[in-house]
Scaffold this motif. Structure first.
Motif, short mmCIF file in Angstrom:
data_model
loop_
_atom_site.label_atom_id
_atom_site.label_comp_id
_atom_site.label_asym_id
_atom_site.label_seq_id
_atom_site.Cartn_x
_atom_site.Cartn_y
_atom_site.Cartn_z
N SER A 114 29.19 -34.68 22.44
CA SER A 114 29.56 -35.73 23.40
C SER A 114 30.70 -35.30 24.32
CB SER A 114 29.94 -37.02 22.67
OG SER A 114 31.18 -36.87 22.00
N ASP A 135 31.31 -30.99 19.11
CA ASP A 135 31.06 -32.40 19.42
C ASP A 135 30.26 -32.44 20.72
OD1 ASP A 135 31.06 -35.06 20.18
OD2 ASP A 135 33.17 -35.38 19.72
N ASN A 157 33.53 -29.31 23.83
CA ASN A 157 32.25 -29.01 23.22
C ASN A 157 32.23 -27.50 22.99
OD1 ASN A 157 29.58 -28.24 22.78
ND2 ASN A 157 28.79 -29.96 23.94
N LYS A 176 40.34 -41.72 18.71
CA LYS A 176 39.55 -41.53 17.49
C LYS A 176 40.29 -42.00 16.23
CE LYS A 176 36.76 -38.00 15.22
NZ LYS A 176 36.17 -36.67 15.36
N HIS A 200 24.24 -29.97 10.23
CA HIS A 200 24.47 -31.42 10.35
C HIS A 200 23.84 -32.17 9.19
CE1 HIS A 200 26.61 -31.71 14.14
NE2 HIS A 200 25.83 -30.75 14.60
#
Length: 166
Positions: A5, A3, A57, A20, A141
């Motif tokens: 972010s 992730d 991350n 989430k 992705h």
């Protein structure tokens, strides 16, 4: 786990999952009889929630997996991935911390000094490894529709939890 972010040092897993998934996240994480934990035990994977554990991350994990494959072969990559998953899902290791990543490399039987140069960007193949990783991430992705998602060398892929016999 990837992730972009999230900061590399991570954030509290319970906090992140509650934001989430809502308030049911606490039961999902802490109930040792939840569906995921039961499915894991059935195939020998002992998922455990550890208070204070983090989500992070995982780019550095993926970079080391790319290095393991490129420099040591598919079996080495598979062993390192197995160690990463066991450390994170069963032991509550914080793989956003460099020392934990290098401990995983050592446990997988790979050269720690070489892995250190990869993390430092000083490895002879650093730019090639970063480029390969970026290409693989863009490609995955595009193809990924859910988590977990499995890709096989023959091009087969599928998404979501699967029965153990699959």
């Amino acid at each position: 786990m990837l992730d972009p972010s999230l900061p590399s040092k991570g954030v509290d897993k319970l906090y992140h999952y509650t934001r989430k998934f809502g308030p049911q996240a606490e039961k999902m994480l802490k109930d040792p009889n939840n569906h995921l934990y039961q499915r894991g035990r059935a195939i020998g994977c002992d998922f455990k929630y550890h208070e204070g554990s983090k989500v992070f991350n995982s780019r550095q994990c993926h970079l080391l997996l790319t290095w393991a494959d490129e420099c040591h072969g598919h079996e080495a990559q598979a062993k390192l991935k197995e160690v990463f998953l066991e450390m994170y899902l069963s032991r509550g290791a914080d793989l956003g911390v460099r020392e934990e990543l290098l401990a995983a490399v050592k446990e997988a039987g790979l050269p720690v000094d070489d892995a250190t140069t990869v993390l430092d960007g000083a490895h002879a193949k650093s730019s090639d490894l970063e480029e390969r990783l970026d290409d693989e991430l863009v490609d995955s992705h595009r193809k990924t529709s859910g988590v977990p998602h499995f890709f096989f060398p023959d091009g087969t892929n599928f998404s979501g939890a699967q029965p153990g016999d699959v």
